[in-house]
Enzyme design. Structure first.
Site, short mmCIF file in Angstrom:
data_model
loop_
_atom_site.label_atom_id
_atom_site.label_comp_id
_atom_site.label_asym_id
_atom_site.label_seq_id
_atom_site.Cartn_x
_atom_site.Cartn_y
_atom_site.Cartn_z
N CYS A 92 4.07 9.13 0.63
CA CYS A 92 2.75 9.65 0.29
C CYS A 92 2.83 10.53 -0.95
O CYS A 92 3.60 11.49 -0.98
CB CYS A 92 2.20 10.47 1.47
N ARG B 261 0.83 -1.20 0.00
CA ARG B 261 0.00 0.00 0.00
C ARG B 261 0.87 1.26 0.00
O ARG B 261 1.00 1.94 -1.01
CB ARG B 261 -0.96 -0.04 1.21
N ASP B 262 1.52 1.54 1.11
CA ASP B 262 2.31 2.78 1.22
C ASP B 262 3.47 2.75 0.22
O ASP B 262 3.88 3.77 -0.33
CB ASP B 262 2.84 2.90 2.65
N HIS C 292 4.04 4.52 12.89
CA HIS C 292 4.30 4.37 11.46
C HIS C 292 5.36 5.40 11.08
O HIS C 292 5.08 6.59 11.02
CB HIS C 292 2.98 4.62 10.73
N ASN D 211 9.38 4.17 3.69
CA ASN D 211 9.01 3.73 5.04
C ASN D 211 10.23 3.12 5.72
O ASN D 211 11.19 2.70 5.07
CB ASN D 211 7.95 2.62 4.95
N HIS E 136 8.57 6.88 8.65
CA HIS E 136 9.31 6.93 7.39
C HIS E 136 10.75 7.28 7.73
O HIS E 136 11.02 8.03 8.67
CB HIS E 136 8.70 7.96 6.43
N1 COA Z 1 -13.04 4.60 -3.98
C1 COA Z 1 -13.31 4.74 -5.31
N2 COA Z 1 -13.80 5.87 -5.84
C2 COA Z 1 -14.04 6.87 -4.99
C3 COA Z 1 -13.80 6.77 -3.61
C4 COA Z 1 -13.27 5.58 -3.11
N3 COA Z 1 -12.99 5.41 -1.82
N4 COA Z 1 -14.14 7.94 -3.04
C5 COA Z 1 -14.59 8.74 -4.02
N5 COA Z 1 -14.52 8.10 -5.19
C6 COA Z 1 -14.91 8.60 -6.51
C7 COA Z 1 -16.30 9.15 -6.53
O1 COA Z 1 -17.22 8.11 -6.79
C8 COA Z 1 -16.21 10.15 -7.67
O2 COA Z 1 -16.24 9.46 -8.90
P1 COA Z 1 -16.87 10.10 -10.19
O3 COA Z 1 -16.14 11.37 -10.45
O4 COA Z 1 -16.66 9.06 -11.23
O5 COA Z 1 -18.30 10.33 -9.82
C9 COA Z 1 -14.81 10.70 -7.52
O6 COA Z 1 -14.06 9.70 -6.84
C10 COA Z 1 -14.78 12.00 -6.75
O7 COA Z 1 -15.43 11.82 -5.52
P2 COA Z 1 -15.32 12.89 -4.35
O8 COA Z 1 -16.08 12.40 -3.17
O9 COA Z 1 -15.66 14.27 -4.89
O10 COA Z 1 -13.80 12.78 -3.98
P3 COA Z 1 -12.63 13.81 -4.16
O11 COA Z 1 -12.28 13.96 -5.59
O12 COA Z 1 -12.89 15.02 -3.35
O13 COA Z 1 -11.44 12.95 -3.46
C11 COA Z 1 -10.86 11.19 -1.94
C12 COA Z 1 -11.54 12.52 -2.12
C13 COA Z 1 -10.66 10.96 -0.45
C14 COA Z 1 -11.71 10.08 -2.52
C15 COA Z 1 -9.49 11.22 -2.68
O14 COA Z 1 -8.81 12.41 -2.39
C16 COA Z 1 -8.62 10.05 -2.33
O15 COA Z 1 -8.93 8.93 -2.66
N6 COA Z 1 -7.49 10.29 -1.65
C17 COA Z 1 -6.59 9.26 -1.18
C18 COA Z 1 -5.16 9.67 -1.35
C19 COA Z 1 -4.23 8.63 -0.81
O16 COA Z 1 -4.50 7.43 -0.87
N7 COA Z 1 -3.10 9.09 -0.29
C20 COA Z 1 -2.08 8.26 0.24
C21 COA Z 1 -2.48 7.47 1.43
S1 COA Z 1 -2.50 8.39 2.95
ZN ZN Z 2 3.36 6.23 5.31
#
Ligand code: COA
Ligand code: ZN
Length: 304
Positions: A233, A7-8, A200, A242, A202
């Site tokens: 990240c 994942r990370d 956790h 990490n 890094h």
């Molecule tokens: N899994 C799959 N799709 C997702 C989702 C999830 N958990 N959460 C939201 N989406 C989809 C929505 O369905 C939407 O799809 P569409 O445009 O096709 O309708 C789109 O993503 C936007 O949704 P929204 O709620 O407006 O999300 P956002 O664009 O504001 O993003 C997060 C918010 C949290 C979903 C996004 O920033 C994210 O996934 N971040 C994770 C980053 C990460 O993993 N960082 C490292 C680990 S710490």
């Molecule tokens: Zn991390």
């Protein structure tokens, strides 16, 4: 010990590791004796395309009884996906830094907290284990120092208002140092005594292992680490690898702790991962070979 390379680690790789290779890696990690493996993230595939195949990976792995296959989840949509994929545990993520939360999760901290509350309720109803990951607990690349009061407040609320008993304090960009780890862990344990803490780290500034020993000294026995020391990240500038799993296990075992892991098998898997990624990785024991002398016998105790 939670292994987070899948994942990370893979979320910060430029290339996409094929699903079959990810499955093979999880199965090798399982065979090495690790008890908790973070398999993927149920996040937006647009935010982290490297992990867009989370369902397929969960569907393809061979699960060993007693091993916890976990996933990172940022919101309710992710929670629904994790339940459907039969993850054993979810790491519900938010940041202690408002700026990092907005950069990484595109919402305010309070909005993330409400998403976590809702997701935790769904997980509880599904009988799933729940933990929270608090990013930037030891500092933020945008805001610098995060006040201890902020960390204590989020730990209290995650426990009391979201019912989460396991919290990981995450050092997203390697800003922790031993005295800070010792102090912050002490404060959280005082303020939220019923919470089980994980750490956790890094290794951005080379302090990963020193921080683990400070954490052990402060009473923590759960640590995250990534095979070959990969990771970072994608939404935190300057983030690097990490703490390395094999280096951590080696350090703990020569210090007399028992981890229940086949270190030689793990080193082979780390070398295999480096080949798969096609670039050098930060792990050190995988290059040096394991130390041959046995552990000291006067400091027994399991570390997980
Ligand atoms: N899994 C799959 N799709 C997702 C989702 C999830 N958990 N959460 C939201 N989406 C989809 C929505 O369905 C939407 O799809 P569409 O445009 O096709 O309708 C789109 O993503 C936007 O949704 P929204 O709620 O407006 O999300 P956002 O664009 O504001 O993003 C997060 C918010 C949290 C979903 C996004 O920033 C994210 O996934 N971040 C994770 C980053 C990460 O993993 N960082 C490292 C680990 S710490
Ligand atoms: Zn991390």
């Amino acid at each position: 010990m939670q292994e987070v390379a899948l994942r990370d680690g893979l979320q910060s790789e430029a290339g996409f590791v094929p699903t079959g290779k990810k499955i093979e890696l999880v199965d090798q990690l399982t065979a090495s004796g690790l008890k908790k493996i973070e398999v993927s993230s149920f996040v937006s595939p647009r935010a982290v395309p490297q992990l867009a195949d989370a369902e397929a990976v969960f569907g393809g792995i061979t699960r060993r009884p007693g091993v916890i296959y976990a996933a990172l989840v940022p919101n309710v949509r992710g929670m629904e996906r994790a339940i459907a994929a039969r993850a054993d545990e979810v790491n519900l993520v938010m940041s202690a830094s408002e700026s990092h939360n907005r950069a990484n999760l595109r919402m305010a901290g309070e909005a993330s907290f409400h998403a976590i509350q809702e997701a935790a309720a769904l997980a509880a109803a599904a009988g799933m284990r729940v933990a929270a990951s608090l990013s930037c607990s030891f500092g933020c690349p945008f805001e610098g120092e995060i006040p201890a009061a902020t960390i204590l407040m989020w730990c209290r609320r995650l426990h009391e208002e979201a019912g989460i008993r396991s919290i990981s304090l995450c050092d997203t960009t390697g800003m922790a140092y031993p005295a800070l780890v010792h102090d912050l862990v002490g404060l959280v344990r005082q303020s939220s005594p019923a919470v089980t803490l994980a750490l956790h780290f890094h290794n951005t500034r080379g302090l990963g292992l020193a921080n683990v020993f400070a954490g052990l000294d402060a009473g923590v026995v759960h640590f995250d680490a990534a095979l070959a020391g990969i990771g970072g990240c994608p939404y935190a500038p300057g983030a690097t690898g990490n703490l390395c799993t094999e280096d951590l296990i080696h350090a703990l075992e020569v210090s007399g702790y028992t981890c229940g892991v086949d270190l030689d098998a793990l080193i082979k898997t780390a070398q295999h991962l480096e080949q798969l990624l096609g670039h050098p990785t930060p792990g050190q024991v995988m290059k040096a070979g394991r130390r041959l002398r046995g552990p000291r016998a006067d400091q027994p105790g399991p570390v997980g």
